[in-house]
Design an enzyme around this catalytic site. Structure first.
Site, PDB file in Angstrom:
ATOM      1  N   LYS A 221      -0.131  58.547  -5.910  1.00  0.00           N
ATOM      2  CA  LYS A 221       0.221  58.034  -4.586  1.00  0.00           C
ATOM      3  C   LYS A 221      -0.812  58.455  -3.549  1.00  0.00           C
ATOM      4  O   LYS A 221      -1.529  59.437  -3.697  1.00  0.00           O
ATOM      5  CB  LYS A 221       1.617  58.535  -4.186  1.00  0.00           C
ATOM      6  CG  LYS A 221       2.766  57.946  -5.005  1.00  0.00           C
ATOM      7  CD  LYS A 221       3.035  56.504  -4.654  1.00  0.00           C
ATOM      8  CE  LYS A 221       4.125  55.884  -5.534  1.00  0.00           C
ATOM      9  NZ  LYS A 221       5.463  56.361  -5.208  1.00  0.00           N
ATOM     10  N   ARG A 256       8.218  59.679 -13.073  1.00  0.00           N
ATOM     11  CA  ARG A 256       7.619  58.359 -13.300  1.00  0.00           C
ATOM     12  C   ARG A 256       6.121  58.479 -13.067  1.00  0.00           C
ATOM     13  O   ARG A 256       5.673  58.688 -11.949  1.00  0.00           O
ATOM     14  CB  ARG A 256       8.248  57.338 -12.350  1.00  0.00           C
ATOM     15  CG  ARG A 256       7.794  55.903 -12.562  1.00  0.00           C
ATOM     16  CD  ARG A 256       8.521  54.963 -11.599  1.00  0.00           C
ATOM     17  NE  ARG A 256       8.137  53.587 -11.829  1.00  0.00           N
ATOM     18  CZ  ARG A 256       7.080  52.985 -11.274  1.00  0.00           C
ATOM     19  NH1 ARG A 256       6.312  53.676 -10.431  1.00  0.00           N
ATOM     20  NH2 ARG A 256       6.797  51.727 -11.528  1.00  0.00           N
TER      21      ARG A 256
END
Length: 277
Positions: A221, A256
């Site tokens: 991210k 994840r």
């Protein structure tokens, strides 16, 4: 019967990301071919993935919705092929906010629903999860992907995200979803600034304590790119492993990730330390 992972008696689960999309933020287009997608999923399973999360619609900042038929065209052949060739011990998850796509995926062999809207984009989603008795991940997202990074604002991000998830848990229970089928995800990167994302990761223990098992999706991210001053998102595996370690020690149950092998090792070591405590 499929159920969510328990909190204390088993190691955390690794969910490998399989984006069957042309425009996902770090691997768009790499696995849009069914054969390539299946091969990558099998490689992630060999590296230690417990779940494969298959998505046909990018939810990166600025992305636009993909029509249901196109999502189905992308994901259903992959799910069918995987269900034919992998053990039932490997769970398959459909990453979508559409109940129609989720239902087709479950019919094709998926086991979980991962809904980044927590059942808000499609009112039929919670009823579907209840009817099919499958685990569903309820994620926090402020705004829609197309505009969610345009000046996101919170007075207290941890409290507000926790309150949102509490309300969505109640909505899921009211729709008939069993309590042991619900997971929550604080939604790193979904309508949050750098400071918001860091506060959520620092506060993971609060999400673990208040409710169902927690899923963390911090892999590659932008928050990690910014902290590490690394513009190449594919180079953020070590940073992602750091978030996995932090999460395990906080009690997070599912991670994840794009890079399975490194995060499997990070989770296993952190779990051993947590058990030793």
């Amino acid at each position: 019967m499929k159920s969510t992972p328990s909190r204390h008696d088993t190691p955390p689960l690794i969910m490998g990301i399989l984006n069957v999309t042309p425009d996902s933020f770090s691997d768009g287009g790499r696995y849009s071919d069914t054969a390539a997608a299946v091969q990558h999923a099998l490689a992630m399973i060999d590296e230690g993935a417990d779940i494969i999360d298959i998505g046909g619609e990018s939810t990166r900042p600025g992305s636009r919705a993909v029509p249901d038929p196109e999502q189905e065209r992308r994901v259903i052949p992959v799910i069918q092929r995987l269900r034919e060739c992998v053990s039932r011990s490997t769970q398959l998850s459909i990453d979508t906010t559409s109940a129609r796509v989720a239902e087709a995926a479950l019919d094709a062999g998926a086991d979980w629903i991962n809904d980044t809207s927590a059942g808000r984009d499609d009112p039929a989603m919670l009823a579907l999860a209840a009817d099919r008795s499958v685990p569903i991940v309820l994620m926090h997202r402020q705004g829609m992907p197309e505009a969610m990074q345009q000046n996101p604002c919170y007075a207290d991000v941890v409290a507000e995200v926790r309150g949102f998830l509490s309300a969505r848990i109640e909505a899921a229970l009211a729709a008939g979803v069993a309590q042991n089928k619900i997971l929550t995800d604080p939604g790193i990167g979904f309508g949050k600034t750098l400071e918001h994302n860091l506060a959520l990761m620092a506060g993971l223990g609060e999400f673990v304590r208040f409710g169902p098992p927690v899923l963390l999706g911090a892999s590659r991210k932008r928050v990690l790119s910014t902290v590490c001053r690394e513009p190449d998102l594919t180079a953020l595996m070590p940073a992602t492993c750091a978030t996995t370690t932090i999460g395990v020690l906080a009690g997070v149950r599912v991670f994840r990730v794009h890079d399975v092998a490194g995060n499997r090792q990070a989770a296993d070591v952190a779990w051993a330390v947590r058990r030793a405590e």
